[in-house]
Design a protein around this motif. Sequence first.
Motif, mmCIF file in Angstrom:
data_model
loop_
_atom_site.group_PDB
_atom_site.id
_atom_site.type_symbol
_atom_site.label_atom_id
_atom_site.label_comp_id
_atom_site.label_asym_id
_atom_site.label_seq_id
_atom_site.Cartn_x
_atom_site.Cartn_y
_atom_site.Cartn_z
ATOM 1 N N VAL A 3 32.678 33.732 40.228
ATOM 2 C CA VAL A 3 33.876 34.122 40.987
ATOM 3 C C VAL A 3 34.432 35.449 40.485
ATOM 4 N N ILE A 4 34.577 35.578 39.162
ATOM 5 C CA ILE A 4 35.146 36.829 38.638
ATOM 6 C C ILE A 4 34.183 37.992 38.850
ATOM 7 N N GLY A 30 42.778 42.805 44.370
ATOM 8 C CA GLY A 30 42.124 42.174 43.220
ATOM 9 C C GLY A 30 42.590 40.749 43.027
ATOM 10 N N ASN A 52 36.411 44.365 44.363
ATOM 11 C CA ASN A 52 37.603 45.174 44.086
ATOM 12 C C ASN A 52 37.236 46.611 43.704
ATOM 13 N N ILE A 112 41.495 38.525 46.196
ATOM 14 C CA ILE A 112 40.069 38.172 46.232
ATOM 15 C C ILE A 112 39.734 37.164 45.136
ATOM 16 N N PHE A 113 40.211 37.431 43.918
ATOM 17 C CA PHE A 113 39.866 36.551 42.799
ATOM 18 C C PHE A 113 40.432 35.145 43.000
ATOM 19 N N MET A 158 42.702 36.982 35.764
ATOM 20 C CA MET A 158 43.037 37.808 36.923
ATOM 21 C C MET A 158 43.551 39.213 36.566
ATOM 22 N N LEU A 213 38.812 33.387 46.106
ATOM 23 C CA LEU A 213 37.464 32.893 45.835
ATOM 24 C C LEU A 213 37.489 31.659 44.934
ATOM 25 N N ALA A 215 34.616 38.985 42.452
ATOM 26 C CA ALA A 215 35.918 39.620 42.649
ATOM 27 C C ALA A 215 35.922 41.050 42.116
ATOM 28 N N VAL A 233 40.581 41.667 36.615
ATOM 29 C CA VAL A 233 40.113 42.110 37.932
ATOM 30 C C VAL A 233 40.960 43.277 38.435
#
Length: 472
Positions: free
Chosen positions: A411-412, A457, A419, A460-461, A341, A464, A415, A344
Amino acid sequence: MTAESDPDFPPVETADAATETLDEDNRLKADFVRLVLEAVEAGDAEEAYRLAQPLHAADIADLFELTPREDRAGLAVALGDLLSADVLAEINDWVRDDIVDALPAAQIADLAEQMETDDAVAMIEDMEEDEQQAVLAELDPEDRAVIEDALSYPEESAGRIMQRELVAVPEHITVGQLIDYLRENQDLTTEFWEIFVVDPAHRPIGTCQLSWIMRTPRNISISDVMKREQTLIPVDMDQEEVALRFQKYALISAAVVDDAGRLVGVITADDVVHIVQEEAGEDILRLSGAGEGDINEPIADSYKARVRWLIANLGTAMVASFIIAQFGAAIETMVALAILMPIVASIGGNAGTQTLAVTVRALATNQLTQSNTVRSIWREVRVAILIGATVAVIAGLGAGLIFSNWILGGVIAAAILFNILIAGLSGVAIPVLLDRLDQDPAVSSSIFVTMITDSMGFLIFLGLAVFAGLAG
């Protein structure tokens, strides 16, 4: 006492001295600075004077800037008349204040009278009120009136930076009469590029470049050779807008007029160079929250400027931390989320900073106005989509391979894409909004952009990840 009038000070060849004092980058050598300061500390003013005497005014200014604050007063006393008006005009503002504080009012007044008006005003305007009055009292009445008039205008306005020394003539004279006037009047300023033509009310109606005057027969009237189209600068115009006018119209000099349209001064290209450098530096430092960002700035001033910014950043970081806390259980379930994370948020923050820098510059140079705001926002959105897609694919593939989890990679990737898109939007929308509200977009835009990219960021990450079933 000068070196030329004292046999104890033999003349020194400038070229040889430059070889000994300057390095290959044209900067004063550390050994030379040390020798001068050792002479000052030992009370050997003659030796310090002898060493500094061959230096150019700009190099003497550098010498003062390289000298510790507590030693500058002693150096000023030792150098005596080498501390000239040209030197003070070149010195960093904070260093000049230290030097001026160590000089008597009479000496400051004498230096001010040797300076061009704008440089004298720049030196006196930063002094305390009582010190200002003491210096003004030492000036000739004419010089005092000019400087007091300049100080009556707002800071960073055309009235503060303009020069009063100019040449203005009526339009009915001939070229020959003008040339004779320039030769016979010794009180005229010696440095100018243009001659201003004025009407009986002293309102500018045209300009003549010196090259035109020198190439025109003597019997031709000035009104026949002057250029009537000109860019006039209102006396209360902000200096940043003045610089933009010079850039837009490729000006060498421009007349400054008062509310009645009368000619009161002139701004030249060399003045604008300093303005551009100053304004550009201010915007960069404001974006970073570094205050004036001068290494000669007092520690207390640097502390006040920077700590406010960091406290504000602390507040925005707490918002991001609050969002992370809402997904504590998900992070405990899958440690990879905690590892990924920060990527992101970091990518989004950098993307936002890039857009923010471009936007603030565009606003400062009048490239971004109300007429093209929507088009500029749409442009940044498209750039963000392209950049986001590229970085997202790389990050998604990397995460999928490293953690052997392609859902996590997806997912990343998603994200990061979203972002960066948010970063692009906020990087252009926030400074534009602040500008519309008459706030300086360079001062606080980055705080809001950072808060948005960090918070969104993480949200969202982690959101998700939970939605995709990676963690519960």
